[in-house]
Each structure stands twice: as structure tokens, then as C-alpha cells.
Design a protein around this motif. Structure first.
Motif, PDB file in Angstrom:
ATOM      1  N   GLY A   1      31.626  36.238  27.706  1.00  0.00           N
ATOM      2  CA  GLY A   1      31.752  35.013  26.913  1.00  0.00           C
ATOM      3  C   GLY A   1      31.684  35.330  25.430  1.00  0.00           C
ATOM      4  N   LEU A   2      30.715  36.149  25.038  1.00  0.00           N
ATOM      5  CA  LEU A   2      30.617  36.591  23.649  1.00  0.00           C
ATOM      6  C   LEU A   2      31.855  37.393  23.260  1.00  0.00           C
ATOM      7  CD1 LEU A   2      29.310  37.105  20.912  1.00  0.00           C
ATOM      8  CD2 LEU A   2      27.935  38.918  22.005  1.00  0.00           C
ATOM      9  N   ALA A   3      32.315  38.242  24.148  1.00  0.00           N
ATOM     10  CA  ALA A   3      33.516  39.037  23.863  1.00  0.00           C
ATOM     11  C   ALA A   3      34.708  38.127  23.578  1.00  0.00           C
ATOM     12  CB  ALA A   3      33.832  39.974  25.029  1.00  0.00           C
ATOM     13  N   ALA A   4      34.865  37.062  24.355  1.00  0.00           N
ATOM     14  CA  ALA A   4      35.975  36.132  24.136  1.00  0.00           C
ATOM     15  C   ALA A   4      35.861  35.461  22.767  1.00  0.00           C
ATOM     16  CB  ALA A   4      36.002  35.075  25.243  1.00  0.00           C
TER      17      ALA A   4
ATOM     18  N   ASN B   1      42.746  42.050  28.919  1.00  0.00           N
ATOM     19  CA  ASN B   1      41.854  42.050  30.085  1.00  0.00           C
ATOM     20  C   ASN B   1      40.766  40.971  30.052  1.00  0.00           C
ATOM     21  OD1 ASN B   1      40.026  43.132  28.220  1.00  0.00           O
ATOM     22  ND2 ASN B   1      40.005  45.167  29.150  1.00  0.00           N
ATOM     23  N   ILE B   2      40.609  40.248  28.954  1.00  0.00           N
ATOM     24  CA  ILE B   2      39.503  39.292  28.859  1.00  0.00           C
ATOM     25  C   ILE B   2      39.611  38.152  29.875  1.00  0.00           C
ATOM     26  CG2 ILE B   2      40.548  37.914  27.000  1.00  0.00           C
ATOM     27  CD1 ILE B   2      36.774  38.662  27.510  1.00  0.00           C
ATOM     28  N   GLU B   3      40.815  37.680  30.117  1.00  0.00           N
ATOM     29  CA  GLU B   3      40.969  36.573  31.066  1.00  0.00           C
ATOM     30  C   GLU B   3      40.519  36.985  32.470  1.00  0.00           C
ATOM     31  OE1 GLU B   3      44.491  33.643  32.573  1.00  0.00           O
ATOM     32  OE2 GLU B   3      44.546  34.293  30.486  1.00  0.00           O
ATOM     33  N   GLN B   4      40.917  38.173  32.890  1.00  0.00           N
ATOM     34  CA  GLN B   4      40.519  38.664  34.210  1.00  0.00           C
ATOM     35  C   GLN B   4      39.002  38.876  34.276  1.00  0.00           C
ATOM     36  OE1 GLN B   4      42.219  42.432  35.283  1.00  0.00           O
ATOM     37  NE2 GLN B   4      41.111  42.544  37.205  1.00  0.00           N
ATOM     38  N   LEU B   5      38.402  39.399  33.215  1.00  0.00           N
ATOM     39  CA  LEU B   5      36.957  39.616  33.184  1.00  0.00           C
ATOM     40  C   LEU B   5      36.200  38.295  33.250  1.00  0.00           C
ATOM     41  CD1 LEU B   5      36.884  42.418  30.480  1.00  0.00           C
ATOM     42  CD2 LEU B   5      36.429  42.699  32.938  1.00  0.00           C
ATOM     43  N   LEU B   6      36.669  37.289  32.521  1.00  0.00           N
ATOM     44  CA  LEU B   6      36.023  35.972  32.562  1.00  0.00           C
ATOM     45  C   LEU B   6      36.167  35.327  33.944  1.00  0.00           C
ATOM     46  CD1 LEU B   6      37.088  34.586  29.083  1.00  0.00           C
ATOM     47  CD2 LEU B   6      34.750  35.136  29.809  1.00  0.00           C
ATOM     48  N   GLU B   7      37.323  35.501  34.551  1.00  0.00           N
ATOM     49  CA  GLU B   7      37.537  34.933  35.885  1.00  0.00           C
ATOM     50  C   GLU B   7      36.619  35.600  36.905  1.00  0.00           C
ATOM     51  OE1 GLU B   7      41.109  34.515  39.162  1.00  0.00           O
ATOM     52  OE2 GLU B   7      41.625  34.622  37.049  1.00  0.00           O
ATOM     53  N   GLN B   8      36.479  36.918  36.829  1.00  0.00           N
ATOM     54  CA  GLN B   8      35.596  37.635  37.751  1.00  0.00           C
ATOM     55  C   GLN B   8      34.142  37.223  37.540  1.00  0.00           C
ATOM     56  OE1 GLN B   8      36.716  39.701  40.294  1.00  0.00           O
ATOM     57  NE2 GLN B   8      34.617  39.316  40.941  1.00  0.00           N
TER      58      GLN B   8
ATOM     59  N   TYR C   1      33.125  34.291  36.548  1.00  0.00           N
ATOM     60  CA  TYR C   1      32.993  32.966  37.155  1.00  0.00           C
ATOM     61  C   TYR C   1      32.875  33.067  38.680  1.00  0.00           C
ATOM     62  CZ  TYR C   1      34.170  28.378  38.924  1.00  0.00           C
ATOM     63  OH  TYR C   1      34.154  27.193  39.620  1.00  0.00           O
ATOM     64  N   ILE C   2      33.726  33.863  39.293  1.00  0.00           N
ATOM     65  CA  ILE C   2      33.703  34.022  40.755  1.00  0.00           C
ATOM     66  C   ILE C   2      32.353  34.579  41.206  1.00  0.00           C
ATOM     67  CG2 ILE C   2      34.689  35.363  42.670  1.00  0.00           C
ATOM     68  CD1 ILE C   2      37.427  35.068  41.190  1.00  0.00           C
ATOM     69  N   ASN C   3      31.867  35.610  40.504  1.00  0.00           N
ATOM     70  CA  ASN C   3      30.577  36.192  40.870  1.00  0.00           C
ATOM     71  C   ASN C   3      29.432  35.189  40.708  1.00  0.00           C
ATOM     72  OD1 ASN C   3      31.771  38.611  41.518  1.00  0.00           O
ATOM     73  ND2 ASN C   3      31.313  39.576  39.567  1.00  0.00           N
ATOM     74  N   LYS C   4      29.497  34.385  39.669  1.00  0.00           N
ATOM     75  CA  LYS C   4      28.464  33.367  39.455  1.00  0.00           C
ATOM     76  C   LYS C   4      28.463  32.361  40.600  1.00  0.00           C
ATOM     77  CE  LYS C   4      26.961  29.836  36.189  1.00  0.00           C
ATOM     78  NZ  LYS C   4      27.263  29.148  34.929  1.00  0.00           N
ATOM     79  N   GLU C   5      29.634  31.927  41.017  1.00  0.00           N
ATOM     80  CA  GLU C   5      29.738  30.972  42.119  1.00  0.00           C
ATOM     81  C   GLU C   5      29.219  31.578  43.422  1.00  0.00           C
ATOM     82  OE1 GLU C   5      30.731  27.589  42.154  1.00  0.00           O
ATOM     83  OE2 GLU C   5      30.288  27.999  40.041  1.00  0.00           O
TER      84      GLU C   5
END
Length: 153
Positions: free
Chosen positions: A74-77, A98-105, A107-111
Motif C-alpha cells: 500500500g505504501l509502495a503504491a 508489478n504493483i497491481e499484482q502485488l496489491l491483488e495478492q 488482498y487475496i491473502n488477507k481474505e
């Protein structure tokens, strides 16, 4: 150009300070008051321990061309939106590709954790990761700031 280190839980604080010093760059270490970090070269900034305090401090002060060292995508974005450069503790250079993929991963891990289906188990840090971090940080500095290169590096 400055190097900001999101130091809460960051295993490469001293490596990053050492690299910044070797290139004569300003290094700002941002930590919450629960952590003790001292260094004669770097500027140490202490923030409160509320969630994301260090991230907000860095995001509000980062400028175009600064380097942000963080594990927080999030900070990186936020930093990338300011045209800063980002790298994580393992040497992964985070960019617009690569930021979009990292943010998506993230989110998935958090869920998955929220639904008790997945627990993150961190691998023990190896010296190889430190070597990779130093190589990547050196490459990032030298590729974007050739004026900082001197014969000591």
C-alpha cells in the motif's frame, strides 16, 4: 534524493543505511516508538504505534526520485504515485508493472486469513536475501542517480 526506510519489522535497516552512506545519500529511518534503532549517519524519526503511522509519514514526505524501502505494498503504491522508487526487503523492485499484482495478492491473502483458510508462514531469512537486497538497491541507485556513483562503491 533520499532513502526512506519503513523500519517496523524491516530486517535490512542497517544494510540500507550502509548503502545510503556509501553513496552519500540522506537516509531517513521511520519507526514507531516500540522499536529501538540508533545510527550516527541516518536520521531516525519516531512516530506513534497506531497502524500505518510510519507509512503515512513516509507517503506525506516522499518526493519524486526518492527511494522507499518497505514491505507494505500500500505504501509502495502511494510512493509510486509520487514517482518515487520502491524496493522491498528481499530486493524486489516494485514498479508500475508489478504493483497491481502485488496489491491483488495482498488482498487475496488477507481474505484467506480472515476466513481462517490460510496462515502466512514466513521462511527464515537467509544471507542470500541480504545479498539480493544489496544488489537490487545498488542497481536502483546507480541506474537512476549516476551522479551519486563514486570510486568507493
Amino acid at each position: 534524493m533520499k532513502i526512506f526506510i519503513d523500519s517496523d519489522g524491516c530486517p535490512v535497516v542497517h544494510l540500507a543505511i550502509e548503502m545510503g552512506k556509501s553513496y552519500n545519500l540522506d537516509v531517513i529511518v521511520v519507526k514507531n516508538y516500540c522499536h529501538e534503532i540508533y545510527d550516527e549517519y541516518a536520521s531516525i524519526v519516531t512516530v506513534d504505534k497506531s497502524p500505518d503511522s510510519a507509512d503515512f509519514y513516509i507517503a506525506n514526505r516522499a518526493e519524486k526520485g526518492d527511494i522507499i524501502i518497505t514491505q507494505d505494498y500500500g505504501l509502495a503504491a502511494l510512493a509510486l504515485a509520487k514517482n518515487a522508487f520502491c524496493i522491498n526487503q528481499n530486493g524486489l523492485i516494485i514498479d508500475s508493472k508489478n504493483i497491481e499484482q502485488l496489491l491483488e495478492q495482498r488482498y487475496i491473502n488477507k481474505e484467506l486469513r480472515k476466513n481462517h483458510r490460510y496462515y502466512t508462514k514466513f521462511k527464515k531469512r537467509t544471507s542470500q536475501w541480504d545479498i539480493q537486497f544489496k544488489k537490487s538497491l545498488k542497481r536502483l541507485i546507480e541506474a537512476n542517480f549516476p551522479s551519486q556513483i563514486n570510486c568507493n562503491n
